[in-house]
Design a protein around this motif. Structure first.
Motif, PDB file in Angstrom:
ATOM      1  N   ASP A 153      23.050   8.430 -45.297  1.00 61.28           N
ATOM      2  CA  ASP A 153      23.936   7.977 -46.271  1.00 61.28           C
ATOM      3  C   ASP A 153      23.194   8.353 -47.555  1.00 61.28           C
ATOM      4  O   ASP A 153      22.003   8.574 -47.815  1.00 61.28           O
ATOM      5  CB  ASP A 153      24.068   6.585 -46.354  1.00 61.28           C
ATOM      6  N   LEU A 154      24.058   8.577 -48.753  1.00 61.01           N
ATOM      7  CA  LEU A 154      23.217   8.720 -50.126  1.00 61.01           C
ATOM      8  C   LEU A 154      22.752   7.255 -50.439  1.00 61.01           C
ATOM      9  O   LEU A 154      23.046   6.291 -49.995  1.00 61.01           O
ATOM     10  CB  LEU A 154      24.494   9.120 -51.283  1.00 61.01           C
ATOM     11  N   PRO A 155      21.653   7.336 -51.265  1.00 62.74           N
ATOM     12  CA  PRO A 155      20.888   6.078 -51.542  1.00 62.74           C
ATOM     13  C   PRO A 155      21.980   5.225 -52.406  1.00 62.74           C
ATOM     14  O   PRO A 155      22.917   5.826 -53.029  1.00 62.74           O
ATOM     15  CB  PRO A 155      19.908   6.321 -52.425  1.00 62.74           C
ATOM     16  N   GLU A 156      21.795   4.013 -52.345  1.00 60.06           N
ATOM     17  CA  GLU A 156      22.912   2.999 -52.974  1.00 60.06           C
ATOM     18  C   GLU A 156      22.798   3.354 -54.498  1.00 60.06           C
ATOM     19  O   GLU A 156      23.842   3.053 -55.249  1.00 60.06           O
ATOM     20  CB  GLU A 156      22.641   1.432 -52.892  1.00 60.06           C
ATOM     21  N   SER A 157      21.809   3.921 -55.311  1.00 61.92           N
ATOM     22  CA  SER A 157      21.566   4.181 -56.387  1.00 61.92           C
ATOM     23  C   SER A 157      22.374   5.263 -56.893  1.00 61.92           C
ATOM     24  O   SER A 157      22.731   5.337 -58.090  1.00 61.92           O
ATOM     25  CB  SER A 157      20.162   4.494 -56.817  1.00 61.92           C
ATOM     26  N   GLU A 158      22.723   6.170 -55.854  1.00 64.45           N
ATOM     27  CA  GLU A 158      23.628   7.190 -55.947  1.00 64.45           C
ATOM     28  C   GLU A 158      25.165   7.106 -55.666  1.00 64.45           C
ATOM     29  O   GLU A 158      26.030   7.897 -56.102  1.00 64.45           O
ATOM     30  CB  GLU A 158      23.043   8.346 -55.424  1.00 64.45           C
ATOM     31  N   ALA A 159      25.345   6.266 -54.761  1.00 63.21           N
ATOM     32  CA  ALA A 159      26.809   5.691 -54.589  1.00 63.21           C
ATOM     33  C   ALA A 159      26.948   4.316 -54.573  1.00 63.21           C
ATOM     34  O   ALA A 159      26.768   3.736 -53.509  1.00 63.21           O
ATOM     35  CB  ALA A 159      26.877   6.331 -53.028  1.00 63.21           C
ATOM     36  N   PRO A 160      26.821   3.916 -55.730  1.00 64.13           N
ATOM     37  CA  PRO A 160      26.928   2.336 -55.825  1.00 64.13           C
ATOM     38  C   PRO A 160      28.296   1.591 -55.319  1.00 64.13           C
ATOM     39  O   PRO A 160      29.235   2.637 -55.106  1.00 64.13           O
ATOM     40  CB  PRO A 160      26.770   1.824 -57.298  1.00 64.13           C
ATOM     41  N   GLY A 161      28.319   0.371 -54.668  1.00 63.42           N
ATOM     42  CA  GLY A 161      29.445  -0.321 -54.417  1.00 63.42           C
ATOM     43  C   GLY A 161      28.973  -0.876 -53.063  1.00 63.42           C
ATOM     44  O   GLY A 161      27.887  -0.773 -52.670  1.00 63.42           O
ATOM     45  N   PRO A 162      29.822  -1.840 -52.770  1.00 64.81           N
ATOM     46  CA  PRO A 162      29.565  -2.807 -51.696  1.00 64.81           C
ATOM     47  C   PRO A 162      29.288  -1.916 -50.347  1.00 64.81           C
ATOM     48  O   PRO A 162      30.110  -1.034 -50.199  1.00 64.81           O
ATOM     49  CB  PRO A 162      30.471  -3.921 -51.817  1.00 64.81           C
ATOM     50  N   ARG A 163      28.325  -2.449 -49.550  1.00 65.32           N
ATOM     51  CA  ARG A 163      28.134  -1.699 -48.574  1.00 65.32           C
ATOM     52  C   ARG A 163      27.897  -3.205 -47.285  1.00 65.32           C
ATOM     53  O   ARG A 163      27.153  -3.954 -47.622  1.00 65.32           O
ATOM     54  CB  ARG A 163      26.887  -0.885 -48.313  1.00 65.32           C
ATOM     55  N   LEU A 164      28.533  -2.804 -46.119  1.00 61.76           N
ATOM     56  CA  LEU A 164      28.330  -3.742 -45.069  1.00 61.76           C
ATOM     57  C   LEU A 164      26.796  -3.961 -44.599  1.00 61.76           C
ATOM     58  O   LEU A 164      26.257  -3.011 -44.176  1.00 61.76           O
ATOM     59  CB  LEU A 164      29.215  -3.511 -43.857  1.00 61.76           C
ATOM     60  N   PRO A 165      26.266  -5.370 -44.331  1.00 59.93           N
ATOM     61  CA  PRO A 165      25.160  -5.473 -43.777  1.00 59.93           C
ATOM     62  C   PRO A 165      25.285  -4.935 -42.278  1.00 59.93           C
ATOM     63  O   PRO A 165      24.295  -4.453 -41.688  1.00 59.93           O
ATOM     64  CB  PRO A 165      24.900  -7.059 -43.987  1.00 59.93           C
ATOM     65  N   VAL A 166      26.431  -5.169 -41.712  1.00 59.00           N
ATOM     66  CA  VAL A 166      26.385  -4.703 -40.315  1.00 59.00           C
ATOM     67  C   VAL A 166      27.846  -4.021 -40.142  1.00 59.00           C
ATOM     68  O   VAL A 166      28.989  -4.772 -40.766  1.00 59.00           O
ATOM     69  CB  VAL A 166      26.598  -6.241 -39.204  1.00 59.00           C
ATOM     70  N   ALA A 167      27.985  -3.105 -39.410  1.00 56.98           N
ATOM     71  CA  ALA A 167      29.133  -2.597 -39.017  1.00 56.98           C
ATOM     72  C   ALA A 167      29.221  -1.900 -37.811  1.00 56.98           C
ATOM     73  O   ALA A 167      28.009  -1.189 -37.487  1.00 56.98           O
ATOM     74  CB  ALA A 167      29.536  -1.161 -40.326  1.00 56.98           C
ATOM     75  N   GLY A 168      30.365  -1.807 -37.012  1.00 55.63           N
ATOM     76  CA  GLY A 168      30.183  -1.178 -35.783  1.00 55.63           C
ATOM     77  C   GLY A 168      31.772  -1.007 -35.162  1.00 55.63           C
ATOM     78  O   GLY A 168      32.587  -1.235 -35.899  1.00 55.63           O
ATOM     79  N   TRP A 169      31.646  -0.688 -33.762  1.00 57.01           N
ATOM     80  CA  TRP A 169      32.829  -0.453 -33.157  1.00 57.01           C
ATOM     81  C   TRP A 169      32.726  -1.518 -31.760  1.00 57.01           C
ATOM     82  O   TRP A 169      31.670  -1.606 -31.159  1.00 57.01           O
ATOM     83  CB  TRP A 169      33.001   0.892 -32.898  1.00 57.01           C
ATOM     84  N   LEU A 170      33.966  -1.907 -31.384  1.00 53.96           N
ATOM     85  CA  LEU A 170      34.091  -2.561 -30.079  1.00 53.96           C
ATOM     86  C   LEU A 170      34.833  -1.570 -29.140  1.00 53.96           C
ATOM     87  O   LEU A 170      35.943  -1.017 -29.554  1.00 53.96           O
ATOM     88  CB  LEU A 170      34.866  -4.146 -30.080  1.00 53.96           C
ATOM     89  N   THR A 171      34.573  -1.534 -27.842  1.00 57.98           N
ATOM     90  CA  THR A 171      35.575  -0.790 -27.128  1.00 57.98           C
ATOM     91  C   THR A 171      36.885  -1.873 -26.799  1.00 57.98           C
ATOM     92  O   THR A 171      36.855  -2.872 -27.162  1.00 57.98           O
ATOM     93  CB  THR A 171      35.012  -0.798 -25.541  1.00 57.98           C
ATOM     94  N   HIS A 172      38.005  -1.252 -26.360  1.00 54.03           N
ATOM     95  CA  HIS A 172      39.187  -2.278 -26.221  1.00 54.03           C
ATOM     96  C   HIS A 172      38.972  -3.045 -25.236  1.00 54.03           C
ATOM     97  O   HIS A 172      39.309  -4.334 -25.432  1.00 54.03           O
ATOM     98  CB  HIS A 172      40.425  -1.079 -25.771  1.00 54.03           C
ATOM     99  N   GLU A 173      38.412  -2.952 -24.227  1.00 53.27           N
ATOM    100  CA  GLU A 173      37.973  -3.704 -23.341  1.00 53.27           C
ATOM    101  C   GLU A 173      37.062  -4.876 -23.727  1.00 53.27           C
ATOM    102  O   GLU A 173      37.294  -6.285 -23.507  1.00 53.27           O
ATOM    103  CB  GLU A 173      37.322  -3.121 -21.940  1.00 53.27           C
ATOM    104  N   ALA A 174      36.077  -4.645 -24.461  1.00 50.86           N
ATOM    105  CA  ALA A 174      35.280  -5.810 -25.151  1.00 50.86           C
ATOM    106  C   ALA A 174      36.025  -6.709 -25.952  1.00 50.86           C
ATOM    107  O   ALA A 174      35.982  -7.839 -26.092  1.00 50.86           O
ATOM    108  CB  ALA A 174      34.134  -4.969 -25.810  1.00 50.86           C
ATOM    109  N   ALA A 175      36.929  -5.889 -26.805  1.00 51.31           N
ATOM    110  CA  ALA A 175      37.902  -6.740 -27.850  1.00 51.31           C
ATOM    111  C   ALA A 175      38.692  -7.747 -27.045  1.00 51.31           C
ATOM    112  O   ALA A 175      38.926  -9.065 -27.452  1.00 51.31           O
ATOM    113  CB  ALA A 175      38.724  -5.860 -28.717  1.00 51.31           C
ATOM    114  N   GLN A 176      39.236  -7.228 -26.050  1.00 48.82           N
ATOM    115  CA  GLN A 176      40.159  -8.038 -25.029  1.00 48.82           C
ATOM    116  C   GLN A 176      39.382  -9.242 -24.312  1.00 48.82           C
ATOM    117  O   GLN A 176      39.859 -10.504 -24.423  1.00 48.82           O
ATOM    118  CB  GLN A 176      40.796  -7.316 -23.739  1.00 48.82           C
ATOM    119  N   ARG A 177      37.950  -8.866 -23.932  1.00 51.09           N
ATOM    120  CA  ARG A 177      37.122 -10.150 -23.410  1.00 51.09           C
ATOM    121  C   ARG A 177      36.931 -10.818 -24.504  1.00 51.09           C
ATOM    122  O   ARG A 177      36.829 -12.175 -24.312  1.00 51.09           O
ATOM    123  CB  ARG A 177      35.892  -9.398 -22.756  1.00 51.09           C
ATOM    124  N   LEU A 178      36.480 -10.483 -25.782  1.00 53.44           N
ATOM    125  CA  LEU A 178      36.127 -11.461 -26.836  1.00 53.44           C
ATOM    126  C   LEU A 178      37.387 -12.338 -27.089  1.00 53.44           C
ATOM    127  O   LEU A 178      37.119 -13.580 -27.352  1.00 53.44           O
ATOM    128  CB  LEU A 178      35.696 -10.589 -27.958  1.00 53.44           C
TER     129      LEU A 178
END
Length: 580
Positions: A259-284
Motif C-alpha cells: 500500500d501507499l503509506p498513510e501519509s501519502e494516502a490519508p483517509g480511514p483504513r480498516l484495522p481488520v479486513a478480509g473475506w469469508l467463503t460462502h460456506e463459512a458465512a452460511q455457518r456463521l
C-alpha cells in the motif's frame, strides 16, 4: 482490463504462445516414417540492447523493437525494486530523451513512489474466532477466510466485536441507497455481500443492473466500512458475482500486501479486513440463528436494513512491516498555447519478476502485460514530439500496477499538473497482438463523453466502439485509469477489438479466452518474433488520434448522468476555478 489482451490468436499470430526455454539442443529423433507435426513451434526469444533505427512515425518495426527490449530475459520480469526496474526506467528515460520529450515531473524524469509492505505471520495457525449461540465457532485462514490489516501495523487485536450484516455495504446518495442507514457500526465487525444490488437483484433500475459499478468493488466496500468506523469487515465470496474463484482471493491475501503509506494516502483504513467463503458465512449466520442466503436476498431490495447478529468476533493479527521505493517515469510535450492544461497517457511498466522455484522458464516477461502498453506510449510520444500540440501531453509510465495500482494512485495524489487542469487520461494496458479488428472494446461504456470522442476517432478509420463483453466483472476498476476516474478525471479504458477482420467475433473471443487461460500472469507471456502487429498498430494510432484531438482543441470531456464520478469532477473543477 487484461481480459482484452488477445495475445495468442493462433490463426493470426502464426503460433500459440509457449514458454521460450525449451531445449533447442536436444538430439534429433531417429529416422522413421515422415510425420506432420500439428503443434506450433515455440516463440523465438526476444533480445535486449538491439540496434534499431527509429522512425518519427508510429510503425510496427519501432513498436516491436521497444517490446523486444523491455520484455527480454535481461529485464528479468520488471519487478519494482530490482535491477529489472532500473533497466526499464532507464530505457524509458533514454527513449524520451532521444525523441526530444521533456521531463514531466516538475523538471524531473522520475517520481519516487513509497510503499509499505504488510506480511501476515502465522498463517498456518491463524483463526477467526466467533462467539455465538453460547458456543465458539472457528474459521481457519485460507480454508474458511482470509484476513489482514490495512493499517500497516505489526499487531492488531479485534476483541469481542459485535457482528452486523450490512448487505452490500453501499452508501450511494445519488442512487438513494444506504445500507448503513439507521445502524451504528463503530467498533463493530461488518459482513458484506460482493458486487452491488443491481447485479444480484438482476434489476436494471438498481444502479446499472448487471454491470458492476464502483460500489460493487471490494476496495470500495473496505473504504466505506472504514468511513463508517467499523473495526473489521469481511466480504462474502461467491464466484459468479466476484468474477473469480476463491483460489484468486486466497493467493492474493497470502502474499505480502503493498500500500501507499498513510501519509501519502490519508483517509480511514480498516484495522481488520478480509473475506469469508460462502460456506463459512452460511455457518456463521446459522450459529447466530439466521439464514445467510435468505438475508442476502432481502439485501437486494431497496429499503433493506442492516441486521445485527448474536455474535462477537475475535482475532489477533501479527505482521511484519517493511518499506520500499519505486519510480514512475514521467515525460511531457509542453503545450504551445495552453501549457497548463494536460492530456495524460498512462501505462504501467512493472510486472511480476521471476520465480526461481519454477521448473523451466522462471521469468514473468510480461510481453503483453504490459510491455505492449509501454511500447505504445513510446511510439505515441515519438509522434507527438514531431509536433507542437496546443495543450501539454504527459506520458506517465507508472509503477506497481500489479501491486494494486499504487504508481497511478501516487501520481493522482501528487499530480505534476492539477487534476482540475487534466483534460483526460488515456490508459494502455495489455494490448492484444493480433490482426486487424473492426472495433475496439471500451470498458465502462456509458460512463462519459470521452468514449463518444473516441467513437468519432474510430469512425474515421471505419471502425466502431464496442462495449465490454462482461461488464458485470468490473474490468473498468482494475487498471491505472481508475485512479484518475476515482479523482474525477475522465478516463478511457479501451483495449483491442473482439471482432476480427479475419475470423470475426468467434476468433476474437477464442483469442481472449486463450490469453486469459494460458498466458495471463504466467511465464508464457513472452515475445514471439512471428507476431502479427497489424491490429496493435491500428489501435496505437487510434490512441494517438484521440490524444491529438484533445490536445489541439478546447474540448473538456465530461462524465454522463448516472456516473458515480460526475459529482467528484464537478467539485474538482469548482475548486480549481476558485484558485484562479
Amino acid at each position: 482490463m487484461r481480459r482484452l489482451a488477445l495475445a495468442c490468436l493462433t490463426a493470426l499470430t502464426l503460433a500459440a504462445c509457449q514458454s521460450h526455454d525449451e531445449d533447442k539442443t536436444a538430439a534429433a529423433p531417429a529416422p522413421g516414417p515422415a510425420r506432420v507435426s500439428t503443434s506450433p513451434p515455440p516463440p523465438l526469444p526476444a533480445v535486449a540492447n538491439e540496434h534499431h533505427d527509429f522512425s518519427p512515425e508510429i510503425t510496427a518495426g519501432d513498436f516491436a523493437s521497444h517490446l523486444r527490449t523491455i520484455s527480454s530475459d535481461e529485464y528479468d520480469g520488471r519487478k519494482p525494486g530490482t535491477l529489472g526496474e532500473r533497466l526499464t526506467t532507464n530505457y524509458i528515460v533514454e527513449q524520451f530523451k532521444r525523441m526530444g520529450v521533456e521531463p514531466g515531473n516538475k523538471g524531473d524524469w522520475l517520481q519516487t513512489v513509497p510503499a509499505v509492505s504488510t506480511a501476515l505471520n502465522d498463517q498456518d495457525t491463524l483463526k477467526l474466532d466467533v462467539a455465538e449461540g453460547g458456543a465458539q465457532e472457528d474459521f481457519a485462514f485460507g480454508k474458511d477466510m482470509v484476513v489482514g490489516t490495512l493499517q500497516a501495523r505489526a499487531d492488531v487485536e479485534l476483541k469481542d466485536s459485535d457482528v452486523v450484516f450490512v448487505g452490500y455495504g453501499v452508501n450511494a446518495p445519488e442512487a438513494q441507497w444506504n445500507d448503513f442507514d439507521g445502524v451504528d457500526v463503530k467498533g463493530k465487525t461488518v459482513v458484506i455481500l460482493v458486487n452491488d444490488p443491481g447485479w444480484n437483484g438482476n434489476d436494471p433500475r438498481l444502479f446499472k443492473g448487471r454491470e458492476m459499478t464502483y460500489y460493487g468493488r471490494w476496495t470500495y466496500k473496505f473504504e466505506e466500512a472504514a468511513r463508517q468506523g467499523a473495526a473489521a469487515a469481511f466480504i462474502v465470496h461467491q464466484t459468479e458475482p466476484a468474477a473469480y474463484g476463491w483460489n484468486v482471493v486466497q493467493s492474493g491475501w497470502t502474499m505480502p500486501r503493498l500500500d501507499l503509506p498513510e501519509s501519502e494516502a490519508p483517509g480511514p483504513r480498516l484495522p481488520v479486513a478480509g473475506w469469508l467463503t460462502h460456506e463459512a458465512a452460511q455457518r456463521l449466520f446459522a450459529k447466530a440463528g439466521k439464514n445467510f442466503d435468505d438475508l442476502a436476498k432481502q439485501a437486494d431490495i431497496r429499503g433493506f436494513k442492516a441486521v445485527p447478529l448474536d455474535a462477537k468476533a475475535n482475532i489477533h493479527l501479527n505482521s511484519t512491516i517493511s518499506h520500499s521505493l519505486s519510480n514512475n517515469v514521467i515525460g511531457m510535450i509542453k503545450g504551445s498555447e495552453k501549457p497548463d492544461e494536460a492530456v495524460v497517457y498512462t501505462a504501467h511498466w512493472d510486472h511480476l519478476g521471476h520465480d526461481p522455484s519454477l521448473k523451466g522458464h522462471q521469468i514473468y516477461n510480461g510481453a503483453v502485460d504490459n510491455g505492449t502498453g509501454i511500447a505504445a506510449m513510446l511510439e505515441i510520444a515519438g509522434k507527438f514530439a514531431q509536433e507542437k500540440p496546443k495543450r501539454t501531453v504527459v506520458f506517465a509510465a507508472v509503477t506497481m500496477e500489479e501491486s494494486g495500482l499504487l504508481g497511478s494512485q501516487f501520481y493522482v495524489a501528487h499530480p505534476p499538473f492539477p487534476l482540475a487542469k487534466t483534460v483526460a487520461d488515456i490508459n494502455m494496458d495489455a494490448l492484444p497482438v493480433t490482426g486487424a479488428t473492426k472495433d475496439m472494446e471500451v470498458t465502462g461504456l456509458g460512463q462519459g463523453t470521452l468514449e463518444d470522442i473516441f467513437a468519432d476517432v474510430l469512425k474515421a478509420d471505419g471502425r466502431v466502439v464496442s462495449g465490454d463483453a462482461a461488464p458485470e466483472k468490473g474490468h473498468y476498476f482494475r487498471s491505472d485509469h481508475f485512479n484518475f476516474a476515482k479523482a474525477g478525471v475522465p478516463a478511457l479504458a479501451a483495449g483491442g477489438g473482439i471482432d476480427m477482420v479475419q475470423g470475426g467475433k468467434a476468433a476474437g473471443e477464442a483469442a481472449a479466452e486463450d490469453y486469459t487461460k494460458n498466458h495471463y500472469h504466467q511465464p508464457t507471456d513472452v515475445y514471439d518474433m512471428r507476431w502479427n502487429f497489424d491490429g496493435v498498430i491500428q489501435n496505437v494510432k487510434a490512441y494517438y488520434a484521440l490524444g491529438e484531438k484533445l490536445a489541439d482543441s478546447d474540448v473538456w470531456p465530461e462524465w454522463k448522468e448516472g456516473s458515480e464520478f460526475k459529482a467528484i469532477r464537478e467539485k474538482s473543477l469548482a475548486a480549481g476555478s476558485k484558485k484562479k
